[in-house]
Design a protein around this motif. Sequence first.
Motif, PDB file in Angstrom:
ATOM      1  N   GLY A   1      -9.674   5.974   1.268  1.00  0.00           N
ATOM      2  CA  GLY A   1      -9.335   7.103   2.121  1.00  0.00           C
ATOM      3  C   GLY A   1      -9.628   8.475   1.592  1.00  0.00           C
ATOM      4  O   GLY A   1      -9.035   9.441   2.056  1.00  0.00           O
ATOM      5  N   GLU A  46      -4.921  13.882   0.257  1.00  0.00           N
ATOM      6  CA  GLU A  46      -4.185  12.619   0.407  1.00  0.00           C
ATOM      7  C   GLU A  46      -5.103  11.448   0.118  1.00  0.00           C
ATOM      8  O   GLU A  46      -6.204  11.333   0.646  1.00  0.00           O
ATOM      9  CB  GLU A  46      -3.606  12.486   1.818  1.00  0.00           C
ATOM     10  N   THR A  47      -4.632  10.564  -0.754  1.00  0.00           N
ATOM     11  CA  THR A  47      -5.401   9.400  -1.169  1.00  0.00           C
ATOM     12  C   THR A  47      -4.557   8.158  -0.922  1.00  0.00           C
ATOM     13  O   THR A  47      -3.357   8.146  -1.209  1.00  0.00           O
ATOM     14  CB  THR A  47      -5.769   9.495  -2.662  1.00  0.00           C
ATOM     15  N   PHE A  48      -5.190   7.112  -0.398  1.00  0.00           N
ATOM     16  CA  PHE A  48      -4.478   5.880  -0.087  1.00  0.00           C
ATOM     17  C   PHE A  48      -4.813   4.808  -1.111  1.00  0.00           C
ATOM     18  O   PHE A  48      -5.953   4.702  -1.579  1.00  0.00           O
ATOM     19  CB  PHE A  48      -4.842   5.402   1.328  1.00  0.00           C
ATOM     20  N   GLN A 104       0.839  -1.197   0.000  1.00  0.00           N
ATOM     21  CA  GLN A 104       0.000   0.000   0.000  1.00  0.00           C
ATOM     22  C   GLN A 104       0.878   1.253   0.000  1.00  0.00           C
ATOM     23  O   GLN A 104       2.053   1.202   0.382  1.00  0.00           O
ATOM     24  CB  GLN A 104      -0.958   0.007   1.183  1.00  0.00           C
ATOM     25  N   SER A 116       0.451   5.968  -0.323  1.00  0.00           N
ATOM     26  CA  SER A 116      -0.442   7.132  -0.392  1.00  0.00           C
ATOM     27  C   SER A 116       0.165   8.165  -1.322  1.00  0.00           C
ATOM     28  O   SER A 116       1.378   8.179  -1.567  1.00  0.00           O
ATOM     29  CB  SER A 116      -0.658   7.735   1.000  1.00  0.00           C
ATOM     30  N   ASP A 117      -0.685   9.027  -1.857  1.00  0.00           N
ATOM     31  CA  ASP A 117      -0.238  10.097  -2.744  1.00  0.00           C
ATOM     32  C   ASP A 117      -1.230  11.246  -2.622  1.00  0.00           C
ATOM     33  O   ASP A 117      -2.389  11.042  -2.256  1.00  0.00           O
ATOM     34  CB  ASP A 117      -0.178   9.595  -4.190  1.00  0.00           C
TER      35      ASP A 117
END
Length: 532
Positions: free
Chosen positions: A254, A232-234, A223, A225-226
Amino acid sequence: MQQAGDDRRLGTILVDQGWITSKSLAMALSIQLNLPLADLSHESVKPEITELIPEYVARRYQLIPVEIRDGSLIVVMEDPTNISVISEISALTGMNITPAVGVGLDIRNAIDLYYKANQKIEREVAEFSGTTEAVDANLEASAILEDPVVRAVDMILEQAVRDRASDIHIVPDHQSVRVRYRVDGLLVDALSLPQGSHYQLLSRIKVLAGMNIAERRRPQDGQFSDVISGEETFFRVATSDTTWGEMATIRILGRSESILNINGLGMMEDVIERFRQMIHSPFGMVLVAGPTGSGKTTTLYAALNQLDHESHNIITIEDPVEYNFKGINQIQVNRAADITFASGLRGVMRLDPDMIMVGEIRDAETANAAIQAALTGHLVLSCIHANDAAGTLFRLIQLGIDRYLINSTIVGIIAQRLIRLSCPHCSVKTKPPENINKIYQDEMGAPLPVYNKGEGCTYCHKTGYLGRTGVFELMPISSEIRKLFSSGASSNEIKAAAIKAGMVSMRRDGLLKVQQGLTTPDEILRTVHTVE
């Protein structure tokens, strides 16, 4: 024009304060400036037209080109009073600009729909396609950002989030690499890339997810995130080998729109109240049942939000932890460290818990550990793969749990599916065909005169559906259900007794949502009818 600009700024303030709508402001500007009012929700824009104005310019000034008429480029603008922007667009395109007035949200949706990143991704892929060199995780950040494969993966992720996708599938075949997005539960083709790009794309994704790029045969999980569109998206990644090479599935998690509120899941008011009573039981087990992708984890998280975090020790065991809660102790499954659902649950029992959430009961060992936890005075919440509420009891038997233990521990079961919602922006009243009306009448006792069906617009990306909600059936384990189960009654007999006692089946819940104008009969037949 100056007066119109001042009026527009005043109108924007009124929109922000809720006194008028964006559409009302656009209509007023259209009349004042004697400009056409564009209905972008049903406008179709050809790719060669959008290529005339770069995406970053369209987003910066909230405008979109729609057609060329009599040698002029028709540009729909949120602020057609801005002469300097019109001059800039004219210089950029080398054409005369004819402005039209548009609603801001319509323009943003049209940009998302028609400015796809596909061509940019294909150009980036063409630079590295056919190479077999992996992306080096130790490169300097500046060098990484300049790598074409990095930019291509970033654009794939960003486009998926824009398209409201829940999953990204990257699947090789004998000729190409297919990139597909799951939007509102259905897979749609997004890109077809050269087969030579496969290794580089997968390597970049593995680097992001902290996976072993040299291992291509064994399944892996990871996993990362970016930050996408400022938020912020996971992402959760799973890979596995196939006949034509390694495939990857990326789950998007997320985002802030996933507010975990029990009132927003789609349950009827009386179901919410009974579900709340279940999850506030002092001990026992509450199960959420359904297939993969039916929203079970979201329902569990919404249930956790209802519990008292301050005076109770709440512990979860998850694979993976998809949402972080304040005041709740969350444990991540880690098979390398021998932390599974079952072993983690046994360890949790020594931590003085009041409530325990087990991410999923998928084997006999986990089922037994969860039952023992419920028997010893704890409230256990979990999800399980089963078709419906009554069938969940028999799924536990299949996992080796004795009937008397099931009767002693299960407080209630809620089964669910996710259905697509008719797009509120393009829905029209539609008469159902005879075969659908018969199914509806058999269940509801009266014919269905009309229902809301989306025609397709920019808001829903021409699908007719926008967003999803749940359909549910809640089965409290009453004394009558316990007697039937102990005596060897079948799943159908138990379900019939539950409906007689007041349970609303998933099919009926879905058809009630059709009656309310929320969805279509076709959607209920696609997702729910086969389990009845």
